[in-house]
Design a protein around this motif. Structure first.
Motif, PDB file in Angstrom:
ATOM      1  N   GLN A  18      -4.936  10.510  -0.870  1.00 37.11           N
ATOM      2  CA  GLN A  18      -4.893   8.962  -0.539  1.00 37.11           C
ATOM      3  C   GLN A  18      -4.622   8.825   1.089  1.00 37.11           C
ATOM      4  O   GLN A  18      -4.029   7.819   1.595  1.00 37.11           O
ATOM      5  CB  GLN A  18      -4.250   8.127  -1.469  1.00 37.11           C
ATOM      6  CG  GLN A  18      -4.909   8.127  -2.738  1.00 37.11           C
ATOM      7  CD  GLN A  18      -4.099   7.080  -3.680  1.00 37.11           C
ATOM      8  OE1 GLN A  18      -3.365   6.488  -3.229  1.00 37.11           O
ATOM      9  NE2 GLN A  18      -4.715   7.234  -4.927  1.00 37.11           N
ATOM     10  N   GLU A  20      -3.854   8.560   4.900  1.00 40.66           N
ATOM     11  CA  GLU A  20      -4.624   7.422   5.996  1.00 40.66           C
ATOM     12  C   GLU A  20      -5.698   8.402   6.824  1.00 40.66           C
ATOM     13  O   GLU A  20      -5.469   9.468   7.154  1.00 40.66           O
ATOM     14  CB  GLU A  20      -3.403   7.228   6.940  1.00 40.66           C
ATOM     15  CG  GLU A  20      -3.867   6.095   7.986  1.00 40.66           C
ATOM     16  CD  GLU A  20      -2.945   5.520   8.704  1.00 40.66           C
ATOM     17  OE1 GLU A  20      -3.267   4.607   9.695  1.00 40.66           O
ATOM     18  OE2 GLU A  20      -1.710   5.747   8.399  1.00 40.66           O
ATOM     19  N   HIS A  22      -8.893   7.365   9.571  1.00 38.48           N
ATOM     20  CA  HIS A  22      -9.875   6.445  10.517  1.00 38.48           C
ATOM     21  C   HIS A  22     -11.151   7.327  11.105  1.00 38.48           C
ATOM     22  O   HIS A  22     -10.945   8.358  11.487  1.00 38.48           O
ATOM     23  CB  HIS A  22      -9.252   5.698  11.520  1.00 38.48           C
ATOM     24  CG  HIS A  22      -8.001   5.089  10.765  1.00 38.48           C
ATOM     25  ND1 HIS A  22      -7.762   3.826  10.464  1.00 38.48           N
ATOM     26  CD2 HIS A  22      -6.480   5.525  10.947  1.00 38.48           C
ATOM     27  CE1 HIS A  22      -6.522   3.521   9.840  1.00 38.48           C
ATOM     28  NE2 HIS A  22      -6.007   4.555  10.135  1.00 38.48           N
ATOM     29  N   PRO A  55      -2.756   7.972  11.738  1.00 39.58           N
ATOM     30  CA  PRO A  55      -2.985   6.966  12.742  1.00 39.58           C
ATOM     31  C   PRO A  55      -3.744   7.546  14.048  1.00 39.58           C
ATOM     32  O   PRO A  55      -3.214   8.634  14.511  1.00 39.58           O
ATOM     33  CB  PRO A  55      -1.397   6.493  13.055  1.00 39.58           C
ATOM     34  CG  PRO A  55      -0.820   6.955  11.950  1.00 39.58           C
ATOM     35  CD  PRO A  55      -1.345   8.276  11.382  1.00 39.58           C
ATOM     36  N   ASN A  84      -2.921   2.088   9.542  1.00 40.10           N
ATOM     37  CA  ASN A  84      -2.670   1.315   8.403  1.00 40.10           C
ATOM     38  C   ASN A  84      -1.502   0.414   8.308  1.00 40.10           C
ATOM     39  O   ASN A  84      -0.557   0.993   8.828  1.00 40.10           O
ATOM     40  CB  ASN A  84      -2.636   2.268   7.046  1.00 40.10           C
ATOM     41  CG  ASN A  84      -3.840   2.958   6.481  1.00 40.10           C
ATOM     42  OD1 ASN A  84      -4.917   2.437   7.130  1.00 40.10           O
ATOM     43  ND2 ASN A  84      -3.568   3.681   5.610  1.00 40.10           N
ATOM     44  N   THR A  86       1.885  -1.127   7.955  1.00 37.42           N
ATOM     45  CA  THR A  86       3.045  -1.062   7.074  1.00 37.42           C
ATOM     46  C   THR A  86       3.742  -2.378   6.846  1.00 37.42           C
ATOM     47  O   THR A  86       4.952  -2.522   5.956  1.00 37.42           O
ATOM     48  CB  THR A  86       4.160   0.058   7.614  1.00 37.42           C
ATOM     49  OG1 THR A  86       4.530  -0.620   9.197  1.00 37.42           O
ATOM     50  CG2 THR A  86       3.516   1.277   7.916  1.00 37.42           C
ATOM     51  N   GLY A  91      -1.122  -3.746  11.758  1.00 33.11           N
ATOM     52  CA  GLY A  91      -2.253  -2.889  11.447  1.00 33.11           C
ATOM     53  C   GLY A  91      -2.798  -2.572  12.846  1.00 33.11           C
ATOM     54  O   GLY A  91      -2.283  -2.308  13.768  1.00 33.11           O
ATOM     55  N   SER A  92      -4.209  -2.431  12.650  1.00 32.42           N
ATOM     56  CA  SER A  92      -4.971  -1.966  13.739  1.00 32.42           C
ATOM     57  C   SER A  92      -5.481  -3.063  14.926  1.00 32.42           C
ATOM     58  O   SER A  92      -5.396  -4.274  14.556  1.00 32.42           O
ATOM     59  CB  SER A  92      -6.276  -1.524  13.244  1.00 32.42           C
ATOM     60  OG  SER A  92      -6.260  -0.627  12.457  1.00 32.42           O
ATOM     61  N   GLN A 145      -6.150  -5.749   9.448  1.00 34.40           N
ATOM     62  CA  GLN A 145      -4.913  -5.317   8.422  1.00 34.40           C
ATOM     63  C   GLN A 145      -5.497  -4.690   7.418  1.00 34.40           C
ATOM     64  O   GLN A 145      -4.523  -4.594   6.193  1.00 34.40           O
ATOM     65  CB  GLN A 145      -4.181  -6.543   8.235  1.00 34.40           C
ATOM     66  CG  GLN A 145      -3.512  -7.599   9.457  1.00 34.40           C
ATOM     67  CD  GLN A 145      -2.644  -6.493  10.331  1.00 34.40           C
ATOM     68  OE1 GLN A 145      -1.679  -5.840   9.760  1.00 34.40           O
ATOM     69  NE2 GLN A 145      -2.953  -6.436  11.677  1.00 34.40           N
ATOM     70  N   ASN A 147      -6.283  -1.008   5.315  1.00 34.31           N
ATOM     71  CA  ASN A 147      -6.246   0.242   5.272  1.00 34.31           C
ATOM     72  C   ASN A 147      -7.464   1.069   5.589  1.00 34.31           C
ATOM     73  O   ASN A 147      -8.547   0.712   5.101  1.00 34.31           O
ATOM     74  CB  ASN A 147      -5.715   0.702   3.965  1.00 34.31           C
ATOM     75  CG  ASN A 147      -4.256   0.318   3.718  1.00 34.31           C
ATOM     76  OD1 ASN A 147      -3.341   0.145   4.657  1.00 34.31           O
ATOM     77  ND2 ASN A 147      -3.697   0.089   2.509  1.00 34.31           N
ATOM     78  N   ASP A 148      -7.298   2.293   6.250  1.00 33.89           N
ATOM     79  CA  ASP A 148      -8.189   3.182   6.406  1.00 33.89           C
ATOM     80  C   ASP A 148      -9.530   2.457   7.248  1.00 33.89           C
ATOM     81  O   ASP A 148     -10.772   2.898   6.836  1.00 33.89           O
ATOM     82  CB  ASP A 148      -8.758   3.911   5.168  1.00 33.89           C
ATOM     83  CG  ASP A 148      -7.687   4.606   4.473  1.00 33.89           C
ATOM     84  OD1 ASP A 148      -6.902   5.138   5.182  1.00 33.89           O
ATOM     85  OD2 ASP A 148      -7.240   4.675   3.377  1.00 33.89           O
TER      86      ASP A 148
END
Length: 157
Positions: A18, A20, A22, A55, A84, A86, A91-92, A145, A147-148
């Motif tokens: 699982q 991270e 992108h 990341p 991702n 925290t 986030g991104s 915000q 994940n992935d």
């Protein structure tokens, strides 16, 4: 003790699966130029999908038309950090920059997918309000915000 060792190994395997991830995808509709993705002094992609296993911080993208400097000088620049979150708001973030020495060169845009679908920005002309013009124009940043999350960058919209 053996049970704890097996449990730790199993947990490490599950966490590794699982990890991270992108993707930055380019869609060059111009019929010319080379999509370019750079992080620091490294060229990460010249048109193909770039997969970051972890990341992706402080990357820049532009369409190299032969008139752009290595860091996109003289061209429309897309800046991105894909990470991702925290904590809330961590986030991104992506944006379009026309802060000198960057300048409008071709219509450019970006959009998130695999999370925050529909969030993004387009710059269709030299006066586009969705672009940074000074370092204080932070309101133009588009956050995500999820994940992935992945990013699609399009040239000549």
């Amino acid at each position: 003790m053996m049970f704890k060792t097996v449990l730790v190994a199993l947990l490490a395997t599950v966490v590794g699966v699982q990890a991270e991830r992108h993707v930055v995808h380019f869609d060059n509709r111009c019929g010319f130029g080379t999509p370019t993705l750079i992080q620091g002094s490294r060229v990460l992609s010249t048109g193909g999908d770039y997969v970051s296993n972890g990341p992706l911080r402080g990357a820049i993208a532009y369409l190299q038309t032969g008139k752009c400097g290595f860091n996109g000088d003289g061209c429309t620049l897309i800046e991105t950090t894909l990470v991702n979150p925290t904590s809330p708001g961590a986030g991104s973030s992506s944006d379009i920059s026309l802060i000198p020495p960057h300048a409008f060169s071709v219509t450019s845009g970006f959009g998130y997918y695999n999370g925050c679908d529909g969030a993004g920005a387009d710059c269709n002309n030299a006066n586009c309000p969705q672009a940074f013009r000074t370092p204080t124009d932070t309101w133009v940043q588009v956050q995500c915000q999820a994940n992935d999350v992945n990013l699609a960058i399009t040239f000549c919209l």
